[in-house]
Design an enzyme around this catalytic site. Structure first.
Site, short mmCIF file in Angstrom:
data_model
loop_
_atom_site.label_atom_id
_atom_site.label_comp_id
_atom_site.label_asym_id
_atom_site.label_seq_id
_atom_site.Cartn_x
_atom_site.Cartn_y
_atom_site.Cartn_z
CG HIS A 140 -1.69 -0.76 1.39
ND1 HIS A 140 -2.31 -1.86 -0.31
CD2 HIS A 140 -2.88 -1.42 1.85
CE1 HIS A 140 -3.73 -2.40 0.21
NE2 HIS A 140 -3.30 -3.21 1.68
CG HIS A 212 -7.48 -0.58 2.44
ND1 HIS A 212 -8.69 -0.96 3.45
CD2 HIS A 212 -6.68 -0.89 2.35
CE1 HIS A 212 -7.80 -1.84 3.58
NE2 HIS A 212 -6.53 -2.61 3.09
CG ASP A 278 -6.33 -9.76 2.34
OD1 ASP A 278 -5.69 -9.38 1.21
OD2 ASP A 278 -4.82 -10.12 2.78
CD GLU A 343 -8.25 -3.09 -0.23
OE1 GLU A 343 -6.86 -3.19 -0.78
OE2 GLU A 343 -8.32 -4.57 0.35
C1 BGC Z 1 -4.62 -6.72 2.06
C2 BGC Z 1 -4.07 -7.22 3.21
C3 BGC Z 1 -3.66 -5.93 4.31
C4 BGC Z 1 -5.27 -4.99 4.25
C5 BGC Z 1 -4.54 -3.87 5.02
C6 BGC Z 1 -5.54 -5.06 2.20
O1 BGC Z 1 -5.84 -4.70 0.72
O2 BGC Z 1 -4.74 -7.33 0.69
O3 BGC Z 1 -3.16 -8.18 3.34
O4 BGC Z 1 -3.71 -6.33 5.97
O5 BGC Z 1 -5.06 -4.17 2.74
O6 BGC Z 1 -5.25 -3.78 6.93
#
Ligand code: BGC
Length: 378
Positions: A140, A212, A278, A343
C-alpha cells in the site's frame, strides 16, 4: 423608545418569516433537503490543519471525509426499519487515524495498492526499490503512503463533491516522477459515493490507486460479516503464496471457496481459506465503468453495489483485525472478520507479472479510474 421596540419586534418577525421561507425553499419538491457540505476542524497533523467534510444528500445519507489520508471516516445510510447507521470502521478522533499500524481504515492508497514483491520493480531497464513495510515486501505505497499524507482539499460547486489533491515528489517511497494525483469524492442524489481518480507524471512510473474502506453493513448490530451475502462477477482470481504475493496464475473460481459468482454468505466457505479472504479477483468485464460486485446484509436490508473501471477487486475480510486498535468509534472492538473491504484496483505485484494488465504511467498519458459504491435497501 416604544416605537423602537415595536420596530425591533417587527424586524424579528420579518427575519423569522424570511428564515422559515428559506428553510422551506431549501426543502426540494420531494420534501427533502438540498445537498450540503459542512466542514469542521478535525485536528492538526505535521503542523497542517485537518478538516472534516460532511457531505449530506437530499435523502439524508452522509459521507464524512478528512483530508488526512483522504479517509472516509463515516458512511451513514438508512436500514429497512428506517434507522440510520454508520457502516464503516474508524476512530473517534484524528489520533486514532494517525496511530502506528492502523489498518488503512477508509484511506486512499498509493502509489501502489497492495503488494510489490520485495518492493522491487524495473522500468525501462532501471531497477527501483519501493519502501518495505510488510514481511520484506512493499504494501500500500510503503512506509508513508497516500493514506498518511495531508491532501489539499476543496469543495466543488454543487455542494456534493470534495476534491483532494496531492503532489507525490520524484523518489518518494522509491517511486520515480513527480506525480500529481487528484481524487474527487461525490455523494450523489441516488445514494452513491463516486470516487474519481486522475493523475499525471513527469517521468514514467507505476501507479495503482484504490480506497480502503472497511464495511460492516449491520452498522454495529453484528461484530462479524459472516452473514453478509457477497457476489463478485469474476470467474478467476490471482492465487498467492504464503506471504500474499501472487504466483502469476489466474485460477478458475469454480468449485473452490473463491466462487462468488452467485451471492454467497461470507461465512459459508471462509474457514476453507487460510485466515480468510485476502485475494484479488479478476473481474469479468470490458473496458469502462461496470457493476462488478454486490453485498447484501439481511438484518438491515442494506444492499451495496460496486461499479468500477478497474480490472481487479481485492476482497479482504479483515483477517488481521485483532481487537487491539485504540480510540475506535464508541470503543468498538474490531476483531477478526469484523468488516470487509472491496478494493477496486489493478492486480497486486503487476510490475513483476508480465501476464497482468500494466500499471505503467508515462508522461503525457492520462490516468483516470472511477469506482462507485451505491447503497439501497432490499
Ligand atoms: C491487503 C491485506 C492487508 C490489508 C491491510 C489489504 O488490502 O490485501 O493483506 O493486511 O489490506 O489492512
Amino acid at each position: 423608545m416604544k416605537k423602537n421596540r415595536v420596530g425591533s419586534i417587527c424586524l424579528l418577525i420579518i427575519l423569522f418569516i424570511f428564515n422559515m421561507s428559506c428553510s422551506f425553499n431549501n426543502s426540494n419538491k420531494n420534501g427533502m433537503g438540498a445537498a450540503t457540505i459542512t466542514t469542521q476542524h478535525f485536528g492538526t497533523f505535521e503542523g497542517k490543519p485537518i478538516t472534516e467534510y460532511t457531505l449530506t444528500n437530499a435523502s439524508g445519507m452522509q459521507v464524512v471525509i478528512i483530508n488526512y489520508g483522504g479517509i472516509i471516516t463515516k458512511i451513514i445510510t438508512q436500514a429497512k426499519d428506517s434507522s440510520w447507521g454508520d457502516v464503516v470502521t474508524g476512530y473517534d478522533s484524528l489520533e486514532g487515524y494517525t496511530q502506528k499500524d492502523t489498518p488503512y481504515f477508509g484511506a486512499l492508497i498509493g502509489r501502489y495498492a497492495n503488494r510489490l514483491a520485495k518492493g522491487k520493480y524495473t522500468i525501462d531497464g532501471v531497477d527501483y526499490s519501493a519502501a518495505l513495510n510488510n514481511n520484506g515486501h512493499s504494501l500500500h505505497g510503503g512506509l508513508k503512503g497516500f493514506d498518511k499524507v495531508v491532501w489539499e482539499a476543496a469543495i466543488l460547486p454543487g455542494d456534493s463533491s470534495v476534491q483532494l489533491n496531492y503532489l507525490s515528489k520524484d523518489g518518494e517511497e522509491g517511486y520515480p516522477g513527480n506525480l500529481k494525483v487528484q481524487v474527487v469524492y461525490t455523494l450523489t442524489a441516488n445514494n452513491a459515493i463516486k470516487i474519481e481518480y486522475t493523475a499525471s507524471t513527469d517521468k514514467t512510473t507505476i501507479l495503482n490507486l484504490t480506497n480502503h474502506t472497511y464495511f460492516n453493513l449491520t452498522a454495529g448490530k453484528s461484530n462479524t460479516i459472516y452473514d453478509h451475502l457477497v457476489q463478485i462477477n469474476a470467474n478467476k482470481f490471482t492465487p498467492v503464496d504464503a506471504s500474499l504475493i501472487p504466483t502469476g496464475e489466474l485460477l478458475e473460481v469454480k468449485g473452490t471457496p473463491m466462487d462468488f459468482t452467485s451471492p454467497k454468505k461470507v461465512g459459508q466457505d471462509i474457514d476453507k481459506v487460510m485466515g480468510g479472504y485476502d485475494h484479488n479477483w479478476v473481474l469479468n468485464k470490458a473496458d469502462g465503468l461496470q457493476e462488478v460486485a454486490s453485498v447484501y446484509e439481511p438484518i438491515s436490508g442494506r444492499y451495496l453495489t460496486v461499479a468500477t473501471t478497474e480490472p481487479g477487486l481485492q476482497f479482504y475480510t479483515g483477517n488481521f483485525l485483532d481487537g487491539t486498535l485504540k480510540g475506535t468509534k464508541k470503543g468498538i472492538v474490531y476483531n477478526k472478520h469484523y468488516a470487509l473491504t472491496l478494493e477496486t484496483q489493478h492486480f497486486p505485484d503487476s510490475p513483476n507479472q508480465p501476464g497482468f494488465p500494466s500499471t505503467l504511467l508515462k508522461p503525457g498519458e492520462p490516468y483516470h479510474q472511477t469506482t462507485v459504491f451505491t447503497f439501497s435497501i432490499k
